[in-house]
Design an enzyme around this catalytic site. Structure first.
Site, short mmCIF file in Angstrom:
data_model
loop_
_atom_site.label_atom_id
_atom_site.label_comp_id
_atom_site.label_asym_id
_atom_site.label_seq_id
_atom_site.Cartn_x
_atom_site.Cartn_y
_atom_site.Cartn_z
N LYS A 75 0.85 -1.20 0.00
CA LYS A 75 0.00 0.00 0.00
C LYS A 75 0.88 1.25 0.00
CE LYS A 75 -3.87 1.94 2.70
NZ LYS A 75 -4.73 1.72 3.88
N SER A 150 -9.59 1.70 2.96
CA SER A 150 -8.73 2.45 2.08
C SER A 150 -7.70 1.60 1.33
CB SER A 150 -7.99 3.53 2.88
OG SER A 150 -7.19 2.94 3.88
N SER A 174 -9.62 -0.68 7.24
CA SER A 174 -9.11 -0.53 5.88
C SER A 174 -8.42 -1.74 5.28
CB SER A 174 -8.15 0.65 5.81
OG SER A 174 -8.89 1.83 5.67
#
Ligand code: GLN
Length: 490
Positions: A75, A150, A174
């Protein structure tokens, strides 16, 4: 079978035995990403050259690590030396970190290969990747839908076979929510289990890095590698790390399962509730003792989270001032520069959180908001502790609904409601995993959340592994047709 279809643990075994070259795997992933990612848009930046040269190094090694040849996506709020880390924000669009996050060091020390950086909601604030300053990632199961967020890029990359596994980050769900939306496994470890060194801070008392994988087994293996004490993170726990991967067998002790009452499922979409009812029935079939739990503080967890997380964010994000790193706006003088840099550099959701958090912390309002939310957090934690005296695991749906359409949730509150089941684990620090537990009639994945006591990840993996086998979801995970939508047939 194509190499991209090979599971992480199988691929690593073959590379270690010398029966498969890491370079071959990397080449296969590169060509798959090049053809698939224009549709999915999971990656913000690929690191193909770095991955290829790492693969050659690994192939030449005599002693190979525990993740030799594992293709991992990271990420883009986890820093990578020499590789851009944008946090999905204009303010860090060109930021190249001078160091690696602890988790990246640990993965690479075991010969994993970082293939690229994945898309996210700006600074990890959101549940759909629509808050990314760059583009929205698509759900591989249905390209009109969001992958969740996210860590949506990470979950979509794993679901679309564009990585064997990925790292995501959690502040309020997330990792688990996008894992549920994309039909993959996602773990939020106990707070302090995985070092946050090199994770760009959102809300430091809630943040934790976690793996997103195709199977529980892969998740256990990656967690064994990334967990452990790190003196560079002052909240890192000193507990030894068990070998989660080799300990996925049967339970010798009696296991008690906590289930939600019907009233806690109010507001949940019907198909999600039905899936949960099937899980309830399965518990009895598998011979587990179940107990219905009354958790009244669950009701205040979401508002509590949406005071605490923005408060911490307003303080953490003060560092983006145009002076030290990232974007700097043209301006007349210093204060004009601060204002313009932050006005132009941050997107609207990030600004909303900074404003909310600054307000909640301001003198005269602190007691009414931040202090009250902190007390509510204690109550939530206490209530969970008491529940875990009675049961070993608590099961809930991961999300109130399956993946929604891009552009569907326009008002922020409807987006925040996505986090209804997940935020309690972050507020109380306990671990939680989401595993795929079925499909809706439209063929979208549904996730089951399993919560456990702090630092009992070993037990959590064991239980999740058992359920994963019962759900038999594995068989319909590995197929992608040319439109990018996964086929649901077995
Ligand atoms: N969706 C939640 C939020 O927007 C959780 C985000 C996260 O876990 N990083 O704050």
């Amino acid at each position: 079978m194509k190499l991209i279809e090979l599971g992480l643990t199988e691929a690593v075994e073959l590379v270690k035995k010398g029966e498969l070259k890491a370079k071959q795997i990397v080449d296969d992933y590169i060509s798959h990403i090049e053809s698939e990612d224009p549709k999915i848009q999971a990656y913000l930046n690929c690191a193909f050259d770095r991955a290829s040269s790492r693969a050659l190094e690994i192939d030449n090694k005599k002693e190979k690590g525990r993740l030799a040849g594992a293709i991992i996506a990271v990420k883009d709020n986890i820093v990578t030396r020499g590789l851009k880390t944008t946090c999905g924000s204009k303010i860090l669009e060109h930021f190249v970190p001078p160091y690696d996050a602890a988790v990246v060091e640990r993965l690479e020390a075991e010969d994993a290969i970082i293939i690229g950086k994945t898309n996210l909601d700006e600074f990890a604030m959101g549940s759909s990747t629509e808050n990314s300053a760059f583009f929205t990632t698509r759900n591989p199961w249905d390209l009109e839908r969001v992958p969740g967020g996210s860590s949506g890029g990470s979950a979509a990359a794993v679901a679309a076979l564009e990585a064997m596994a990925a790292l995501g980050s959690e502040t309020g769900g997330s990792v688990r929510q996008p894992a549920a939306f994309c039909g993959v496994v996602g773990l939020k470890p106990t707070y302090g289990r995985v070092s946050r060194y090199g994770l760009v801070a959102f809300a430091s008392s809630l943040d934790q890095i976690g793996p997103i994988t195709r199977s529980v087994e892969d998740c256990a293996l990656i967690t064994s590698v990334i967990a452990g004490f790190d003196p560079r993170d002052s909240t890192s726990a000193r507990f030894p790390v068990p070998d989660y991967f080799s300990d996925l067998g049967e339970f010798s002790e009696k296991i008690r399962i906590g289930l939600l009452t019907e009233s806690s499922l109010k507001g949940v979409k019907q198909e999600i509730a039905e899936n949960y009812h099937r899980v309830q029935a399965l518990m009895a079939e598998l011979g587990f003792e179940t107990k219905s739990l009354d958790l009244p503080s669950w009701q205040v967890a979401l508002p509590c989270y949406y005071v605490i997380a923005p408060s911490e964010a307003s303080s953490n994000l003060a560092r983006y001032d145009g002076v030290r790193y990232g974007f700097r706006a043209e301006a007349r003088d210093l204060s004009d520069m601060y204002v313009k840099t932050r006005t132009q550099g941050f997107g609207s959701e990030v600004k909303r959180r900074i404003l909310l958090g600054t307000f909640a912390l301001s003198s005269g309002y602190y007691d009414a908001y931040y202090a009250k939310a902190s007390r509510a957090r204690q109550v939530i934690t206490g209530e969970l502790q008491a529940a875990f005296e009675l049961v070993d695991f608590i099961l809930t749906p991961t999300t109130p609904e399956a993946a929604f359409k891009v552009g569907e949730k326009r008002d922020p509150i409807s987006m925040y409601l996505q986090d209804y089941f997940t935020v309690t684990a972050n507020l109380s620090g306990i671990p939680g995993i989401s595993i795929p537990s079925g499909l809706t009639a439209a063929g979208l994945p549904v996730g089951l959340q399993i919560l456990s006591r702090p630092f009992e990840e070993s037990k959590l993996f064991k239980f999740a592994f058992k359920l994963e086998k019962s759900f038999d979801f594995q068989n319909n995970r590995y197929r992608i047709n040319t439109s990018g939508r996964r086929k649901n047939e077995k």
